[in-house]
Write a protein that holds these residues in place. Structure first.
Motif, mmCIF file in Angstrom:
data_model
loop_
_atom_site.group_PDB
_atom_site.id
_atom_site.type_symbol
_atom_site.label_atom_id
_atom_site.label_comp_id
_atom_site.label_asym_id
_atom_site.label_seq_id
_atom_site.Cartn_x
_atom_site.Cartn_y
_atom_site.Cartn_z
ATOM 1 N N GLU A 103 0.840 -1.194 0.000
ATOM 2 C CA GLU A 103 0.000 0.000 0.000
ATOM 3 C C GLU A 103 0.884 1.257 0.000
ATOM 4 O O GLU A 103 1.842 1.368 0.761
ATOM 5 C CB GLU A 103 -0.909 0.013 1.234
ATOM 6 C CG GLU A 103 -1.827 1.225 1.288
ATOM 7 C CD GLU A 103 -2.800 1.169 2.454
ATOM 8 O OE1 GLU A 103 -3.193 2.244 2.942
ATOM 9 O OE2 GLU A 103 -3.158 0.045 2.878
ATOM 10 N N THR A 104 0.545 2.173 -0.880
ATOM 11 C CA THR A 104 1.316 3.403 -0.991
ATOM 12 C C THR A 104 0.399 4.517 -1.478
ATOM 13 O O THR A 104 -0.734 4.247 -1.921
ATOM 14 C CB THR A 104 2.504 3.233 -1.952
ATOM 15 O OG1 THR A 104 3.335 4.388 -1.913
ATOM 16 C CG2 THR A 104 2.028 3.003 -3.383
ATOM 17 N N THR A 105 0.847 5.752 -1.394
ATOM 18 C CA THR A 105 0.050 6.856 -1.901
ATOM 19 C C THR A 105 0.341 7.083 -3.379
ATOM 20 O O THR A 105 1.387 6.669 -3.898
ATOM 21 C CB THR A 105 0.350 8.155 -1.136
ATOM 22 O OG1 THR A 105 1.719 8.533 -1.375
ATOM 23 C CG2 THR A 105 0.119 7.976 0.360
ATOM 24 N N ASP A 118 3.652 9.001 -3.647
ATOM 25 C CA ASP A 118 4.874 8.192 -3.535
ATOM 26 C C ASP A 118 5.054 7.274 -4.740
ATOM 27 O O ASP A 118 6.181 7.039 -5.185
ATOM 28 C CB ASP A 118 4.830 7.361 -2.248
ATOM 29 C CG ASP A 118 5.120 8.198 -1.010
ATOM 30 O OD1 ASP A 118 5.631 9.315 -1.167
ATOM 31 O OD2 ASP A 118 4.820 7.737 0.110
ATOM 32 N N HIS A 153 -2.883 12.242 -2.226
ATOM 33 C CA HIS A 153 -2.681 11.678 -0.887
ATOM 34 C C HIS A 153 -3.407 10.353 -0.698
ATOM 35 O O HIS A 153 -3.187 9.659 0.287
ATOM 36 C CB HIS A 153 -3.161 12.668 0.187
ATOM 37 C CG HIS A 153 -4.654 12.857 0.195
ATOM 38 N ND1 HIS A 153 -5.280 13.829 -0.557
ATOM 39 C CD2 HIS A 153 -5.650 12.187 0.846
ATOM 40 C CE1 HIS A 153 -6.578 13.761 -0.368
ATOM 41 N NE2 HIS A 153 -6.834 12.771 0.475
ATOM 42 N N GLU A 154 -4.249 9.979 -1.649
ATOM 43 C CA GLU A 154 -4.994 8.723 -1.539
ATOM 44 C C GLU A 154 -4.083 7.532 -1.810
ATOM 45 O O GLU A 154 -3.065 7.652 -2.487
ATOM 46 C CB GLU A 154 -6.189 8.728 -2.494
ATOM 47 C CG GLU A 154 -7.223 9.791 -2.161
ATOM 48 C CD GLU A 154 -8.425 9.723 -3.076
ATOM 49 O OE1 GLU A 154 -8.960 8.606 -3.264
ATOM 50 O OE2 GLU A 154 -8.830 10.772 -3.615
ATOM 51 N N THR A 155 -4.497 6.384 -1.280
ATOM 52 C CA THR A 155 -3.645 5.201 -1.359
ATOM 53 C C THR A 155 -4.105 4.241 -2.449
ATOM 54 O O THR A 155 -5.267 4.254 -2.877
ATOM 55 C CB THR A 155 -3.620 4.455 -0.018
ATOM 56 O OG1 THR A 155 -4.961 4.056 0.322
ATOM 57 C CG2 THR A 155 -3.047 5.333 1.086
#
Length: 290
Positions: free
Chosen positions: A13-15, A18, A50-52
């Motif tokens: 899981e990442t934004t 990123d 900013h959502e993942t």
């Protein structure tokens, strides 16, 4: 250009931020445009940075023509391209002996890059150079098919995650079964075509050598590169008094009609799909008949 990538199994899981910045190396300016234009989608829905995202999510990026500069490449001969593996992101081909990887002058149109440009033109794709092979060297070489994957492949090269294996025939008998040549390489002071071992100013270079077969006056070997300096294998083997057969620069006394150096195989993990890609550039150097 629109690019959709489904995150493979095992993705943590990442934004979105990123993912684009650290994993996919999208330049800061392009990331800014993607964000302000709302040109990033998650599973076909607009998404904030900013959502993942997690494995199995599909991330779509919509690029404008002005985001990246397209290469201006003269079209060569598409029929000359020998494809070993390709998808929408990258292509691996078998370069012929005697052909340059890319042009050095604007008027050149007979290099591998020119031929690839002609091959990809009907698909509205362009080739981007990831690494190169000497004109005298044949074998497997990878190109990017769009500018987004280009820096990612470059990072894989730097991290030694694109493994390249070569085969060669060298002068003399190598007695060791395996050896590593770790000698820095720099430019020749008097001949701009050549490179030399330079312990003071040279760049780090490491070549792993294993003997395949010892013949009467020559040795068949395999090589694996940890680095990719110009003429690295040729310079390293000449430095231990076993220059490659047919090398016009580093073994001028050899009269063999071609450099006996071939990029036999290439191995990498696809940066978008995690697919394990292994290709063999056939025929083997030792099967090529002159």
């Amino acid at each position: 250009m629109q690019l959709s990538i489904t995150l493979p199994k095992g993705t943590h899981e990442t934004t979105i931020r990123d993912l684009l910045e650290n994993d996919w190396l999208i330049p800061r300016k392009v990331r800014h445009f993607l964000r302000t234009r709302k040109n990033v989608l998650k599973n076909n829905q607009p998404v904030m940075f900013h959502e993942t995202v997690i494995a199995s999510d599909t991330v779509t990026m919509i690029f404008e023509d002005s985001d990246y500069t397209k290469p201006d490449i003269s079209l060569g001969n598409k029929e000359a391209v020998n494809v070993l593996w390709e998808d929408e992101h990258l292509i691996i081909v078998n370069k012929a002996y005697g052909q340059k990887t890319h042009p050095n002058q604007p008027q050149e149109s007979d290099t591998l890059l020119n031929d690839l440009a002609a091959y990809l033109a009907p698909k509205n794709q362009e080739p981007y150079v990831v690494h190169r092979l000497d004109k005298e060297t044949s074998g497997a070489i990878v190109f990017a098919k769009h500018p987004i994957i280009l820096p990612i492949l470059g990072r894989l090269l730097e991290q030694k995650k694109i493994n390249r294996y070569y085969e060669a025939e060298v002068s003399g008998i190598i007695k060791e079964k395996k050896l590593t040549i770790d000698k820095p390489i720099g430019r020749h002071r008097h001949d701009r075509r050549k490179r030399v071992v330079d312990t003071k100013k040279g760049a780090q270079a490491r070549t792993h050598v294993s003997v395949v077969e010892v013949l009467k006056n020559t040795t068949h070997i395999k090589c694996k590169l940890d680095t990719g300096r110009t003429h690295q294998i040729r310079v390293h083997l000449e430095s231990i008094k076993h220059p490659i057969i047919g090398d016009p620069l580093y073994n001028p006394s050899s009269t063999y009609p071609r450099l006996q150096l071939h990029a036999k195989s290439l191995h990498l993990v696809h940066p978008f799909t995690n697919e394990d890609i292994v290709v063999q550039a056939m025929p083997s150097l030792f099967e090529i008949k002159q």
